[in-house]
Design an enzyme around this catalytic site. Structure first.
Site, PDB file in Angstrom:
ATOM      1  N   GLU A 229       0.823  -1.207   0.000  1.00  0.00           N
ATOM      2  CA  GLU A 229       0.000   0.000   0.000  1.00  0.00           C
ATOM      3  C   GLU A 229       0.866   1.270   0.000  1.00  0.00           C
ATOM      4  OE1 GLU A 229      -3.302  -0.164  -0.014  1.00  0.00           O
ATOM      5  OE2 GLU A 229      -3.872   1.917   0.365  1.00  0.00           O
ATOM      6  N   ASP A 230       1.931   1.260   0.771  1.00  0.00           N
ATOM      7  CA  ASP A 230       2.650   2.517   1.038  1.00  0.00           C
ATOM      8  C   ASP A 230       4.029   2.643   0.415  1.00  0.00           C
ATOM      9  OD1 ASP A 230       0.500   3.140   2.566  1.00  0.00           O
ATOM     10  OD2 ASP A 230       1.424   2.659   4.480  1.00  0.00           O
TER      11      ASP A 230
END
Ligand code: MN
Length: 719
Positions: free
Chosen positions: A76-77
């Site tokens: 996600e990051d």
């Protein structure tokens, strides 16, 4: 701050076979991926996945879960992809990380309480694997512990979501301490004043409460020991949010709450639970009606214990819970405890009354290996629905397997009736596309659009089916009414109506009833004529199929615009024959009506032609090519070889109306080699062979386009 060796030590302690190397590699990988990132608190980002892994290790989860905890934010990051994770850590870990990422993408959008349950189920369906959910819960717990560093609006959104979604999920999984901590943390952000007030009062009383707790602990411990039981008595404070709820629910002040302290007695086995209960009840008077036996009748989430309230010294009321070590472990850690804590006591309680987790425990019972159990826990088994969003973000729960039209009808019946198409996640999709969890669906509508019969093939929900059927019934009634009205007008003249006597004789409630029944053919025309002592009407005006009430006779296949005669078939409306049809000539009686039959826009009608041609190669291709060019589609074609050099082709075609057919016939006559084109009105003679020939037809037409392509082109040119 957690250290990786704390995590690996914990894992090694409860599972000597755990893959510690895998965990260490995941740690290094996460450290690199998050290298330059910081949390809102200013700490290195890595502290977060490490803390999550530590929480998971405390829950005694397996090595793959710990690895997932370390990697859960990388996709996600950071620049890391699922493929990277799959190639380094295997498919299982990649699937787990993917699951956690997907739950993270669910946005809790509704403030409606009843919708929260749908969101919870959607999370279960999305998680699929129980471990995904446990990693997500550990992630949420650490985020809640460090929530103070975020801006106000984010804090209240995340706290709301925790209260509505994640704490109830932890409760369902039976993880007691996690439920309480999530609730208290969310409570402190959502109701800061009430929280401060309550924690202040707790602090004021804490010393006296602690003294009471210690004194009672000693008294009860001694009494139990005297009976020769191995038991451990623990007093504890109730958690803040449950106190707050109790005060709210019962409109109580802090001073009115008697069970701020609760006691728990952990004993060796189930018989000891009941024995200990006897000891406590002989020591202090029980409060009537407060005893609950959750051992014989466990709570839906599997919780087991004996509960009782007693009146202690100074009329001080107390709650006491009595349970075995295994029950205690389950009460604290819920399903997480299941595959860790192998105990005879648990096995003996096979008959426990699980509801929500019934299937889960069945899986547990059937598996010897904890790891196998984990792989078998498919959370989506518990969820029979699929959860999708409207364009505006409203959540809809539909049965699994639902299709786009089901969604359209779930939004609103009129949206369903006028649906022309859908876009799913921004892409246009057809009516057969199965909806998936989290899909965002936009319904395209047009007021001109109405349901078609084939829609019934593209729906799964009773609601949509009912709405479509109702629409057809209404349309059919309107059509019956219109046709019946025409008949009445033709029979009685423009200004008159049948009298009450006629209605009564035909068992009709009123004029509408009569017209509908006439239109449907439920009252044969001759009965109306006999009752009314009238002669047959001359002419009816009808259009198209009138919602299935008008059908063309299969012997002569007349077209709108033809000179036609109609007669009623009981309960099926009107069958229309060509005036020159042999059947019509034979059976014609007083009740046959001549009909002015108009085409309906956009509809096609079947009819049949006889084409006499010279018998030569490429003839079939030339004829079918000409028909396609003139916009007629061929349904069936038969070839009759005649004596000499002639062939007769009998074709079933679909055209718009009589005018279209006339144009087609003129076009066919111009085809080189065609000698004669005429309507075919004796279809019944050929009906037997129809199916066989239909099969051969498609093969023939296919060959035409490949083998005879050259001829076809040339002949078309000639024509
Ligand atoms: Mn996270």
């Amino acid at each position: 701050m957690s250290r990786i060796f704390e995590v690996t030590d914990k894992v090694r302690a409860h599972d000597p076979h755990a893959d510690i190397d895998l965990i260490n590699r995941a740690y290094v990988f996460a450290a690199n991926a998050h290298a330059n990132q910081k949390r809102s608190s200013g700490e290195p980002y890595l502290t977060h996945p490490l803390a999550v892994a530590n929480i998971l290790a405390s829950l005694h989860l397996d090595d793959k879960s710990i690895v997932t905890g370390l990697l859960h934010d990388t996709v996600e990051d950071t620049a890391v992809t699922l493929k990277d994770i799959e190639s380094r850590f295997g498919t299982e870990v990649a699937n787990l990380v993917d699951g956690v990422t997907k739950i993270g993408q669910i946005r809790f959008t509704s403030s409606e309480h009843k919708q929260a349950e749908n969101f919870r189920k959607m999370i279960l369906a999305t998680a699929k694997d129980l471990r995904v959910l446990l990693v997500k819960l550990a992630d949420r717990l650490h985020n809640m512990r460090t929530l103070g560093f975020l801006p106000d609006h984010k804090r209240s959104y995340i706290s709301q979501e925790t209260m509505e979604l994640y704490a109830p999920l932890a409760h369902r999984l039976g993880i007691h301490w996690l439920t309480q901590e999530l609730e208290d943390l969310a409570f402190s952000h959502l109701e800061p004043e009430a929280y401060r007030d309550l924690s202040g009062k707790m602090a004021d009383h804490i010393d006296s409460l602690n003294r009471t707790r210690e004194r009672l602990e000693a008294i009860m411990q001694e009494a139990v020991n005297r009976q020769g039981c191995q038991a451990q008595v623990q007093g504890r404070m109730k958690h803040m949010y449950s106190l707050f709820q109790k005060m709210q629910r019962k409109h109580l002040d802090f001073d009115d709450i008697y069970d701020l302290v609760a006691f728990r007695i952990i004993v060796e086995d189930t018989p000891a639970c009941y024995q200990t209960l006897g000891v406590i009840h002989s020591l202090y008077r029980p409060v009537p009606g407060r005893f609950k036996d959750y051992i014989a009748l466990p709570k839906p989430n599997g919780y087991q214990s004996l509960h009782t309230s007693i009146i202690g010294p100074d009329n001080f009321r107390l709650e006491v819970q009595i349970r075995t070590e295994a029950m205690h472990r389950y009460a604290e850690d819920g399903v997480a405890a299941h595959w860790l804590y192998k105990n005879d006591d648990l096995d003996a309680s096979d008959q426990r009354n699980f509801q929500w987790l019934k299937q889960l425990t069945e899986l547990l019972r059937d598996s010897d290996q904890p790891i196998e159990f984990l792989e078998n826990v498919r959370l989506d088994l518990f969820v029979k629905e699929v959860y999708v969003f409207s364009r505006d973000g409203d959540l809809f729960a539909l049965p699994r397997g639902a299709l786009p039209l089901d969604f359209a009808y779930a939004v609103h019946t009129d949206i369903g009736h006028h649906c022309t198409g859908v876009r799913i996640n921004g892409q246009s999709a057809d009516f057969q596309t199965r909806l998936r969890n989290g899909d965002q669906i936009e319904v395209l509508t047009n007021p001109e659009q109405t349901p078609g019969r084939q829609w019934l093939q593209h729906i799964r929900t009773p609601r949509a089916r009912q709405a479509i059927r109702q629409w057809f019934r209404r349309e059919e009634r309107d059509a019956s009414l219109r046709i019946g009205g025409e008949i009445v007008q033709e029979v009685f003249g423009r200004r008159k109506e049948p009298g009450k006597a006629v209605l009564a004789a035909l068992q009709c409630a009123d004029m509408d009833d009569l017209m509908v029944k006439l239109g449907r053919g439920e009252i044969p025309l001759e009965r109306l004529l006999a009752e009314a002592k009238r002669s047959s009407p001359r002419r009816l005006n009808l259009q198209g199929t009138e919602q299935g009430l008008i059908s063309a006779a299969t012997c002569c296949l007349p077209l709108p615009g033809d000179a036609v005669l109609g007669h009623f078939e009981y309960g099926q409306g009107i069958t229309v024959h060509h005036q020159e049809c042999a059947a019509a000539a034979e059976e014609q009686a007083a009740t046959w009506m001549s009909i002015d039959w108009k085409p309906e826009k956009g509809k096609l009608y079947g009819t049949s032609l006889e084409i006499k041609t010279k018998n030569r190669q490429g003839m079939l291709a030339a004829v079918s090519g000409a028909m396609a060019e003139l916009g007629a589609s061929i349904d069936d074609l038969r070839i009759h070889q005649l004596a000499g050099d002639m062939t007769t082709l009998v074709v079933l075609i679909e055209v718009r109306d009589r005018v279209h057919l006339a144009k087609l016939m003129r076009g066919l006559r111009k085809v080189d080699g065609v000698i004669k084109v005429s309507r075919n009105m004796q279809l019944r003679q050929h009906e037997g062979a129809a199916q066989r020939i239909k099969r051969r037809l498609s093969a023939m037409l296919n060959r035409k386009s490949t083998e005879q392509g050259e001829h076809s082109d040339k002949e078309k040119h000639d024509a």
